[in-house]
Scaffold this motif. Structure first.
Motif, PDB file in Angstrom:
ATOM      1  N   GLY A 130       0.822  -1.197   0.000  1.00 12.46           N
ATOM      2  CA  GLY A 130       0.000   0.000   0.000  1.00 12.46           C
ATOM      3  C   GLY A 130       0.854   1.243   0.000  1.00 12.46           C
ATOM      4  O   GLY A 130       2.067   1.196   0.183  1.00 12.46           O
ATOM      5  N   MET A 131       0.204   2.360  -0.189  1.00 12.35           N
ATOM      6  CA  MET A 131       0.908   3.632  -0.252  1.00 12.35           C
ATOM      7  C   MET A 131       1.217   4.139   1.142  1.00 12.35           C
ATOM      8  O   MET A 131       0.572   3.759   2.114  1.00 12.35           O
ATOM      9  CB  MET A 131       0.089   4.628  -1.049  1.00 12.35           C
ATOM     10  CG  MET A 131      -0.092   4.169  -2.460  1.00 12.35           C
ATOM     11  SD  MET A 131      -1.000   5.366  -3.427  1.00 12.35           S
ATOM     12  CE  MET A 131      -1.136   4.440  -4.931  1.00 12.35           C
ATOM     13  N   PHE A 183      -3.749   7.283  -5.200  1.00 13.55           N
ATOM     14  CA  PHE A 183      -4.533   6.884  -4.032  1.00 13.55           C
ATOM     15  C   PHE A 183      -5.958   7.438  -4.111  1.00 13.55           C
ATOM     16  O   PHE A 183      -6.912   6.770  -3.728  1.00 13.55           O
ATOM     17  CB  PHE A 183      -3.857   7.373  -2.742  1.00 13.55           C
ATOM     18  CG  PHE A 183      -4.565   6.933  -1.484  1.00 13.55           C
ATOM     19  CD1 PHE A 183      -4.244   5.736  -0.871  1.00 13.55           C
ATOM     20  CD2 PHE A 183      -5.555   7.720  -0.903  1.00 13.55           C
ATOM     21  CE1 PHE A 183      -4.891   5.313   0.284  1.00 13.55           C
ATOM     22  CE2 PHE A 183      -6.210   7.312   0.248  1.00 13.55           C
ATOM     23  CZ  PHE A 183      -5.875   6.111   0.845  1.00 13.55           C
ATOM     24  N   ASN A 189     -11.180   4.141  -4.963  1.00 10.69           N
ATOM     25  CA  ASN A 189     -10.045   3.455  -4.372  1.00 10.69           C
ATOM     26  C   ASN A 189     -10.614   2.348  -3.496  1.00 10.69           C
ATOM     27  O   ASN A 189     -11.817   2.105  -3.519  1.00 10.69           O
ATOM     28  CB  ASN A 189      -9.105   4.411  -3.641  1.00 10.69           C
ATOM     29  CG  ASN A 189      -9.722   5.136  -2.467  1.00 10.69           C
ATOM     30  OD1 ASN A 189     -10.857   4.881  -2.071  1.00 10.69           O
ATOM     31  ND2 ASN A 189      -8.974   6.053  -1.894  1.00 10.69           N
ATOM     32  N   SER A 238      -5.718   1.474  -0.366  1.00 13.68           N
ATOM     33  CA  SER A 238      -4.885   1.985  -1.441  1.00 13.68           C
ATOM     34  C   SER A 238      -5.784   2.394  -2.595  1.00 13.68           C
ATOM     35  O   SER A 238      -7.002   2.370  -2.481  1.00 13.68           O
ATOM     36  CB  SER A 238      -3.864   0.920  -1.872  1.00 13.68           C
ATOM     37  OG  SER A 238      -2.853   1.501  -2.662  1.00 13.68           O
ATOM     38  N   ASP A 296       0.840  -0.174  -5.150  1.00 15.43           N
ATOM     39  CA  ASP A 296       1.869   0.862  -5.208  1.00 15.43           C
ATOM     40  C   ASP A 296       2.499   0.894  -6.588  1.00 15.43           C
ATOM     41  O   ASP A 296       2.188   0.075  -7.441  1.00 15.43           O
ATOM     42  CB  ASP A 296       2.926   0.626  -4.131  1.00 15.43           C
ATOM     43  CG  ASP A 296       3.571   1.919  -3.633  1.00 15.43           C
ATOM     44  OD1 ASP A 296       3.362   2.976  -4.259  1.00 15.43           O
ATOM     45  OD2 ASP A 296       4.277   1.869  -2.629  1.00 15.43           O
TER      46      ASP A 296
END
Length: 170
Positions: free
Chosen positions: A7-8, A38, A43, A74, A139
């Motif tokens: 994930g971010m 994102f 999302n 994310s 990501d």
């Protein structure tokens, strides 16, 4: 063994959006509007229930419950209800390294990372062709994968969220 960024994350390496670790919420759900991948709606959230069932849902459909063991938020969603995200265009020149997660009909997880730059449409289409009804982008260009059995060992980089599978040594 297997690991990849899950994930971010923000500049301080803290998770962007919802993050639950071992049934403990570390970061709340982010329903704000903003720029970047994102915030490309919809999302979503990837999570594992306390019954070890994997789920992916749009952020707007996420329901807070005590039955979630792990979660990461994310975006954007890659595949939603069997359809490629409507903002993705076939032939797009928006190329980048990408990684994501999808769930097959038998609840098996598919983690994928491109070894070369790919656009969102083609990356989402990969999950769709595998049969994933829902898939989530995790990501981009900072993505790394550690999968020694496939001789894929990337140990450089900074990460805020890691997804991993390990085995116990006896």
């Amino acid at each position: 063994m297997f690991a990849m960024n899950g994930g971010m994350f923000k500049k301080d390496n803290s998770p962007q959006g919802l993050f639950i670790d071992n049934e403990r919420q570390i970061n709340p759900l982010d329903t704000n509007k903003g720029n970047g991948n994102f915030y490309l709606m919809p999302n979503g959230v990837f999570y594992i229930t306390t019954e070890n069932l994997p789920k992916i849902c749009m952020t707007t459909d996420y329901k807070e419950t005590e039955q979630i063991k792990y979660a990461t938020q994310s975006g954007p969603m890659l595949v939603v209800d069997g359809q490629i995200h409507s903002a993705f265009k076939e032939g797009s020149t928006n190329l980048n390294i990408r990684n994501g997660v999808g769930i097959l009909e038998d609840n098996k997880l598919i983690f994928a990372m491109s070894k070369k730059e790919i656009n969102f449409y083609d990356f989402a289409d990969y999950f769709k062709k595998l049969g994933c009804k829902n898939a989530l982008y995790l990501d981009g260009f900072v993505s790394r994968t550690y999968l020694p059995e496939q001789n894929w060992i990337q140990k450089d980089g900074n990460f805020g969220v890691i997804i991993g599978v390990t085995t116990n040594r006896k």
